[in-house]
Enzyme design. Structure first.
Site, short mmCIF file in Angstrom:
data_model
loop_
_atom_site.label_atom_id
_atom_site.label_comp_id
_atom_site.label_asym_id
_atom_site.label_seq_id
_atom_site.Cartn_x
_atom_site.Cartn_y
_atom_site.Cartn_z
N ARG A 97 1.20 -1.22 0.15
CA ARG A 97 0.11 0.10 -0.05
C ARG A 97 0.81 1.50 0.23
NH1 ARG A 97 -0.94 4.99 2.40
NH2 ARG A 97 -0.62 3.66 4.04
N HIS A 108 39.66 -0.65 11.28
CA HIS A 108 39.03 -1.56 12.47
C HIS A 108 38.77 -3.53 10.95
CE1 HIS A 108 35.43 1.66 11.49
NE2 HIS A 108 36.70 2.44 11.88
N HIS A 116 2.74 5.25 12.84
CA HIS A 116 3.02 5.08 10.81
C HIS A 116 4.09 6.56 10.79
CE1 HIS A 116 2.13 4.90 6.39
NE2 HIS A 116 2.41 5.87 6.52
N THR A 174 2.60 11.50 9.10
CA THR A 174 2.13 12.05 7.85
C THR A 174 3.66 12.65 7.05
OG1 THR A 174 0.30 11.62 7.71
CG2 THR A 174 0.78 12.32 6.47
N ARG A 182 -9.60 -0.88 11.97
CA ARG A 182 -8.31 0.31 12.54
C ARG A 182 -8.26 2.07 11.74
NH1 ARG A 182 -3.19 0.23 8.96
NH2 ARG A 182 -3.50 2.22 8.93
C1 LIG Z 1 -0.90 9.69 3.70
C2 LIG Z 1 -1.70 8.29 2.88
O1 LIG Z 1 -0.83 8.17 1.89
S1 LIG Z 1 -3.23 8.68 3.25
C3 LIG Z 1 -3.68 7.24 1.33
C4 LIG Z 1 -3.82 7.97 0.04
N1 LIG Z 1 -3.44 7.04 -1.34
C5 LIG Z 1 -4.35 7.48 -1.30
O2 LIG Z 1 -4.29 8.53 -2.42
C6 LIG Z 1 -4.36 6.37 -3.04
C7 LIG Z 1 -4.68 6.11 -3.61
N2 LIG Z 1 -5.49 7.61 -4.81
C8 LIG Z 1 -5.94 6.83 -5.88
O3 LIG Z 1 -6.81 6.58 -6.59
C9 LIG Z 1 -7.39 8.60 -5.48
O4 LIG Z 1 -7.03 9.57 -4.91
C10 LIG Z 1 -8.98 7.98 -5.08
C11 LIG Z 1 -9.69 7.08 -6.12
C12 LIG Z 1 -9.19 7.83 -3.78
C13 LIG Z 1 -10.10 9.52 -5.15
O5 LIG Z 1 -10.20 9.61 -6.42
P1 LIG Z 1 -10.60 11.11 -7.23
O6 LIG Z 1 -12.40 10.96 -6.39
O7 LIG Z 1 -10.70 11.34 -8.57
O8 LIG Z 1 -10.57 12.32 -5.73
P2 LIG Z 1 -9.09 12.85 -5.61
O9 LIG Z 1 -8.27 11.72 -5.65
O10 LIG Z 1 -8.80 13.72 -6.96
O11 LIG Z 1 -9.55 13.74 -4.84
C14 LIG Z 1 -9.64 12.85 -3.53
C15 LIG Z 1 -10.88 13.48 -3.09
O12 LIG Z 1 -11.23 12.73 -1.52
C16 LIG Z 1 -11.52 13.35 -0.02
N3 LIG Z 1 -10.83 13.00 0.74
C17 LIG Z 1 -9.13 13.28 0.49
N4 LIG Z 1 -9.31 12.83 1.68
C18 LIG Z 1 -9.81 11.52 2.41
C19 LIG Z 1 -10.61 10.97 3.61
N5 LIG Z 1 -9.46 10.36 4.21
N6 LIG Z 1 -11.58 10.21 4.00
C20 LIG Z 1 -13.07 10.88 2.80
N7 LIG Z 1 -12.49 11.75 1.68
C21 LIG Z 1 -10.96 12.08 1.62
C22 LIG Z 1 -11.62 14.76 -1.02
O13 LIG Z 1 -11.21 15.53 -0.02
C23 LIG Z 1 -11.30 14.70 -2.59
O14 LIG Z 1 -12.38 15.09 -2.68
P3 LIG Z 1 -13.07 16.03 -4.25
O15 LIG Z 1 -13.20 14.85 -5.01
O16 LIG Z 1 -14.90 15.64 -3.10
O17 LIG Z 1 -12.87 16.92 -3.77
O1 LIG Z 2 -3.32 4.34 7.63
C1 LIG Z 2 -2.11 4.58 7.55
O2 LIG Z 2 -1.69 4.60 9.39
C2 LIG Z 2 -1.49 6.34 7.86
C3 LIG Z 2 -1.65 6.79 6.23
C4 LIG Z 2 -0.43 7.20 5.78
O3 LIG Z 2 -0.36 7.13 5.30
C5 LIG Z 2 0.12 8.09 6.47
O4 LIG Z 2 -1.23 8.85 6.89
O5 LIG Z 2 1.55 8.62 5.51
MG LIG Z 3 2.25 7.47 5.05
#
Ligand SMILES: CC(=O)SCCNC(=O)CCNC(=O)[C@H](O)C(C)(C)COP(=O)(O)OP(=O)(O)OC[C@H]1O[C@@H](n2cnc3c(N)ncnc32)[C@H](O)[C@@H]1OP(=O)(O)O
Ligand SMILES: O=C(O)CCC(=O)C(=O)O
Ligand SMILES: [Mg+2]
EC number: 2.3.3.14
Length: 460
Positions: free
Chosen positions: A11, A291, A197, A169, A135
């Protein structure tokens, strides 16, 4: 001390720029992590793409068949549909994240603190109503107002989450602060267990993970080779070694780390630097004369744990930093006896070649012959190693050839590859006659069209 590893290579690791795992690779990595002994595998965010969904589905099938044992998690936004997708896959646990710092609330979800609490409560309850363990991840927890963070964790707990991940983060924590944060949260919000994390933006992720455990965290998020967004998160190999050394806790099979690191290096395409902790090529290679003289007497002088713990071996290089003890040992290993005066002369030659990066054994023998005026007879190597590239005929199922090659005596490793050849075989033999036999056996396997043999001259 109660602590386990959640591996997030599939992930967080796949969030590294340029990294994509195929479904097959995802499954193979999950199996390798299971064999390694991690407690949990965060297998991906299934709502992201169909292949991630498919990969998690395949991993869950193996879990049901008992081939994979760790708890399997799916990542999810605080969005009901994301949670339902995880539910369809019958994962063991859904990990629901929500950015809770004011920066995240304002710039991303555009929600107030109050609205965020309602969303968290609603989506966590939704997951619980679908029978999943939850979680909750407080994303950007380390830049979140502490009182609000407490309210967030209580909200998630009261809605049914039994674990809370406090995410650094943007990687800004340092150990004292980390320990304080976790101790505080454990005290203020009991009734849940905590994950750390930790991102590595300031190079402190491993130290922060250990400090979090001291503060009461029971799960550390890690990735193989430290993959992840930007500069990544806690590298599994380093944190596993640190937990063993400092707390005598064994969270994974340490002797398998190098293999898994190699697998992820291959599939991710992200090369491990030679100076990477534990599994980097130089992790057990010494250089300075002081060493090497020390390790020849007692390796503990410059090694915190023996290389064998991690399935590795010790070596040293020869260059202008070398001293007489190292040189004497190297010639003894080569089966060449030089007296003190001759050794000094060889050393003087080495010292005068300031820009030579390494002196190989052949270089050292050449210098020694020049110095002594004798033709020296080094001890023949104890074994010959060779790499044999194998081309299969067209319409041949490569994997069937691979399986047959793997059982030939003398064959140590078989890999299917892309490019002009289909398979690479690593071979060990006592002498050239034995090597010849192995090559003949390989050539006689049904489906093998041609081979190309390269002898290994030097390994570093
Ligand atoms: C810190 C981290 O690493 S957390 C993990 C992050 N993981 C990811 O981003 C996974 C990969 N992401 C993706 O494939 C895409 O971003 C998806 C499928 C999750 C969403 O795609 P899209 O719907 O096209 O939206 P996009 O990515 O442009 O924007 C994020 C949207 O999610 C919303 N959003 C962001 N985080 C969250 C959350 N934790 N919970 C709910 N909504 C959230 C944003 O507000 C935005 O919403 P909007 O479309 O109403 O403006
Ligand atoms: O889900 C988690 O514990 C961490 C999410 C994430 O990747 C981050 O906040 O950097
Ligand atoms: Mg992370």
């Amino acid at each position: 001390m109660k602590v386990g590893i959640l591996d997030s290579t599939l992930r967080e690791g796949e969030q590294t720029p340029g990294v994509v795992f195929t479904t097959e690779q995802r499954v193979e990595i999950a199996k390798a992590l299971s064999d390694l002994g991690v407690a949990m595998i965060e297998a991906g965010h299934p709502a992201v793409s169909p292949d991630i969904y498919e990969g998690i589905k395949r991993i869950m099938k193996l879990k049901r068949e008992g081939e994979i044992t760790p708890e399997i998690l799916a990542h999810s936004r605080a969005v009901k549909r994301d949670v339902e997708v995880a539910g369809e896959l019958e994962v063991d646990r859904v990990a629901i994240f929500y950015g809770v710092s004011d920066i995240h609330l304002k710039a991303k979800t555009k929600t107030t603190r109050e609205q965020a609490l309602n969303i968290i409560a609603e989506v966590v309850s939704h997951a619980k109503s679908h029978g999943m363990k939850v979680r909750f991840t407080a994303e950007d927890a380390t830049r979140t107002d502490l009182d609000y963070l407490v309210t967030v964790a209580k909200t998630a707990r009261d809605a049914g989450a039994d674990r809370v991940s406090l995410a650094d983060t943007v990687g800004i924590l340092y150990p004292t602060k980390t320990r304080e944060l976790f101790s505080f949260m454990v005290k203020e919000v009991p009734g849940v267990e905590y994950d750390i994390h930790a991102h590595n933006d300031l190079g402190m992720a491993v130290a922060n993970a250990l400090a979090a455990v001291e503060g009461g965290a029971t799960i550390i998020h890690a990735t193989v080779n430290g993959l992840g967004e930007r500069v990544g998160i806690v590298p599994l190999q380093a944190v596993a070694a640190a937990l063993k050394y400092h707390f005598n806790v064994q969270v994974v099979r340490l002797d398998k780390l190098v293999e898994v690191a190699g697998l992820v290096e291959k599939y991710s395409g992200i090369t491990m630097p030679p100076n990477f902790p534990i599994t980097g090529d130089y992790a057990y290679v010494h250089k300075a004369g002081v060493h090497v003289a020390g390790i020849l007497n007692d390796p503990r002088t410059y090694e915190f744990m023996p290389p064998e713990t991690f399935g590795r071996s010790r070596d040293y290089v020869i260059d202008k930093y070398t001293g007489k003890h190292a040189l004497k040992d190297r010639f003894e290993r080569l089966g060449v006896k030089l007296d003190d005066r001759e050794l000094e002369q060889v050393l003087a030659k080495i010292k005068s070649s300031q820009n030579t990066r390494y002196f190989r054994d052949v270089d050292l023998l050449e210098i020694a012959e020049e110095v002594t005026g004798k033709v020296l007879k080094p001890r023949p190597p104890e074994k010959i190693e060779a790499v044999i590239s194998v081309k299969c005929g067209s319409n041949v199922y490569t994997t069937s050839v691979t399986r047959r090659l793997a059982v030939i005596p003398g064959v140590k490793e078989v890999m299917e590859i892309s490019g002009d050849y289909d398979i690479v075989v690593k071979v060990e033999a006592r002498d050239s006659a034995e090597l010849n036999n192995v090559i003949e056996s390989i050539r006689s396997v049904k489906g093998v069209e041609s081979t190309l043999t390269s002898l290994v001259l030097k390994k570093i």
